[in-house]
Enzyme design. Sequence first.
Site, PDB file in Angstrom:
ATOM      1  N   GLU A   1      36.676  41.423  45.331  1.00 33.58           N
ATOM      2  CA  GLU A   1      36.832  40.055  45.839  1.00 33.58           C
ATOM      3  C   GLU A   1      36.511  39.036  44.739  1.00 33.58           C
ATOM      4  O   GLU A   1      37.245  38.070  44.528  1.00 33.58           O
ATOM      5  CB  GLU A   1      35.937  39.856  47.052  1.00 33.58           C
ATOM      6  CG  GLU A   1      35.783  38.417  47.509  1.00 33.58           C
ATOM      7  CD  GLU A   1      34.343  38.061  47.831  1.00 33.58           C
ATOM      8  OE1 GLU A   1      33.812  37.115  47.204  1.00 33.58           O
ATOM      9  OE2 GLU A   1      33.752  38.717  48.707  1.00 33.58           O
TER      10      GLU A   1
ATOM     11  N   GLU B   1      31.544  39.221  35.365  1.00 27.05           N
ATOM     12  CA  GLU B   1      31.404  38.992  36.805  1.00 27.05           C
ATOM     13  C   GLU B   1      30.394  39.947  37.441  1.00 27.05           C
ATOM     14  O   GLU B   1      29.812  39.625  38.481  1.00 27.05           O
ATOM     15  CB  GLU B   1      32.763  39.113  37.501  1.00 27.05           C
ATOM     16  CG  GLU B   1      32.821  38.459  38.866  1.00 27.05           C
ATOM     17  CD  GLU B   1      32.511  36.963  38.832  1.00 27.05           C
ATOM     18  OE1 GLU B   1      32.048  36.438  39.868  1.00 27.05           O
ATOM     19  OE2 GLU B   1      32.734  36.315  37.782  1.00 27.05           O
TER      20      GLU B   1
END
Length: 1015
Positions: A77, A148
């Site tokens: 996501e 990330e």
Amino acid sequence: MGSGTAVLQQPPGLSISEDVIKPRCDKLGYRVVKLPNELRVLLISDPETDKAAAALNVRVGSMCDPVELPGLAHFCEHMLFYSSEKYPVEDEYSRFISDHGGHTNAFTAAEDTNYQFDVNWDALPEALDRFAQFFISPLISGDGVEREVQAVDSEHGKNLAVDAWRLHQLCKATANQEHPWARFFTGNLETLLTAPTKAGIDVRAAVADWHARHYSANLMTAAVYGRHSLDELQQLAAEAFSGVANTGLAAPQFSEDLYTDEHRGLLVRVVPIKESHTLEIQWDIPPTEALYRQAPTNYLSHLLGHEGAGSAFALLKAAGLATSLTAGEGSGISSRSFFSVRLELTAEGNARPGEVAEVVFKYLELLRAPGGVNEQIYAELAGLSELRFHWRDKLPPYSVTTSLAGAMAHYPDRDLLVALYHVPQWMSAWTDGVALPGLHLPAANPFVPDDLSLRPEVGEKEGVPQLLLHGPSARVWQRTELRFGSPKATIVLDIQTPAAYASPESAVCVRLLVKLLGDHLNEVAYPAELAGLSYSLTNHLAGFQLSCQGYSEKLPVLLGLLLEELANFKVKPERFAVVKEAVAREYANTAYQQPYQWAMYRSELLLNFKRWRVDQYSQIIKALTPEALAAHMPRLLGRAFLEGLIVGNISPEEAHSIVDSALTKVRGALLEGLIVRNISPSEALIIVDSALTKLRAAWGAAPLWPGEQKDLRVVKLPAGASSLLVEAGPNPKNENSAVWVTYQVGPDDLRRNALAGLLVQLAKRDAFNTLRTQQQLGYIVHMYGASDLGVQGISFIIQSDKYSAAHLALQVELFVRDTVKRIASLPEFEGGLVELAKAKLEKPKRLGTLFNAEFEAGVAELAKAKLEKPKRLGELAGRWWGEIYAGTCMFDRQAAEVEVLRTLKPEDLARFSEEVLGVEREVRRKAVVLIRGSNELQQQQQASAVPAGEAFLLVDDINAFKRGCEVYAAPGAQPGSSSSRGKVLLGKGAAAAEAAAGGAAAAAANSEDVAPSKL
């Protein structure tokens, strides 16, 4: 309930339905389209909307994580926000959304992953195209993966100090460990990078493979909301989403055995991080999604969570064992769900949890007894649900699309709205049981409205409140407001008294008074809340406020009840002890907030000239007695100023009736300062005098002396040097550090407000991209325009478990300096934003042309955001009340600021940024609050919070610092302001009313633009 069916010409492979049941008040158009790739899209057309939005739900979530990569669904996501084959520039999607007045987000649940955005309505086509690439051709870069992972790890680190997250993981730890629900869903550095790398797993390839294997069009449902027609929205959706691959996957299925017999019947004792006493009883039950028409758990939660006479909570509260009770079905999974009863306990209740639980189970036995499933109660519940359904306030498009995209995975198209807003039908009874004395089912609700008609409009269709009453002790505004077509109204009564915040003791007394009043009113007012009426009683830095809202027919009944109870209130020692314990715990728990929240609280202490500290409150409340609070009330209410607003579906004639009815119930005349009738100013002043006479009889209240008016000031930071406050976090177990940085802009001024807003509009996305995406300083990174008691600023907040607070502050300053250089050089070189130019320009062009386009786009998008129309009465009333409370009364502020905004030039912004942010200017006013977490304290990290050569002033004593500073003038009280200036801003009719009232000076309402603080 209304519905419509249309038979349209259907292209091959495309199915269309407009058979969606919708509320009577709902003027939107709905259409469900199933694209040839089997992706279903709900289209919502709203010709009046200023914002467009879209959301897409994928029927796959964290329970599909591979065992060797916990958190992979959540990590995927995160990665989809980076770039795509069609838009390869990193952060292109998020930047576009931000530049066009919107915001984005996503969440990953056990079985679903939901992505959302909103944007100014005319940018929907381009935004939707960028959004769709998440599901068509995302680029998963190796560099992005490594960065990330740090963001996910910071997100997990933030959650470690939050009781709700800890308890959720504890539930998983006590469940069946063979079930995928029991796994760790969030992921962290260890599970997503360190361990997989050691095991020879290519994480980037794993993300790409997971996306390819699980993101199939037939498992996706989307909702698109816009100003376009349904046909236009259908075309946009088809163009955007038809490229999503359909691999024909079946929706994942999971077994029911989350808990087996060996996992049930457990008593788990938990030591929380915050100071709290709670008891939670949880049952795992069959899922009730398919029973949305009967909604059995709604009936259970309605009665188990009831707070009126005869309820489980009323009995426990009277016994001094509990302070709140909530009940309902929580988030489960498709094969199993959870029903919980959660109680906040007193210290006495915490010592007797068995007795508390017994009352809950005895109430369940009452429900099993004959009549426990009562047709009259069920019919009332169904009627109230249908009432809420048909007259629900209009929600923001972002919220609508997010919830409906998820609902499409669970409910039939026709019933989407009905199921989402729970409109039940009758169900059958249960088996017999034995009741406990004192417990009984609730009586019929007297607050259910019968008259939902709209009153005739008064004045302009989209006018503003009128100042119709103005005296030394009251200022009153009123408007019959029908633009939302809703039979509702909002009433605000603000009681301002100089004794409310005269000392820390006074502040604690007001807080206790408000909480005791709420405690007292809870049982009598609870039925009104069930019937769609609500009220709030809050304290702030200048007094306390009573507000109520809901269906206008019954609103006067609720208001009369509240005022009667308020006027006759007495301190009861037994309830005082319970509420005192709760307030003391509230004060103590401020230390367990997230570090960034603590940093913001310390910033308020630094900047608010008069602000008491929560540690002072904690000391004072220990010794406070019921007698001391009772003795304080005459001082608190001895002198007061009333300020009020009423807006909505109430005519002036009905307002007159409300006043007469209220005055027969309340010895005081509070309502005289609140509800405005259609009278002359001279009559209004007579009414005020009469009201004050009755108010003095009830509470001994008298008008304020000159100089006692509300006077809330903000410290004017020293120019040239940064004011630096450094503290260890109050919770030694929290690993996170945080920084809050602000650059003061100055007091309320249309031009400077517009410049500050434009600067934030053009820089906030760069701030996020630089400080979070690239540097990965932490999960929480935010640049925003701030307003503190009317003083504007440009602020940053960052929280990190990896970097010191000083390092975070340093990176903020370096970003600001780079921003100033880029903006300041633009007029000189006719260009700038080189990186953006390289990404966007296919052939050499003058950079000035690009910047002018960016500048003009920023102005245009900010103007759209400011001019966005309110969607419901409460939002409009809140906007107007903010102006009244601040004393500015500029009800057309948005239009006025946009008018100024459109006159700005690039060189104006350059000069402004140099003045406010430029380190080389002697006029910059900057403050930094550093909160050092346990990680950096244990590692003894040392770093400078400011670059070499920047002057700073270390704040050792906040009070001494403030005594050495100037303060800004209060809003509405700047030199040169006058009643004539106020008359220009008040709107039609207001100036004339004020003049007829004798030209009295504007009422003292020099206060904050932000929500009043409880502390």
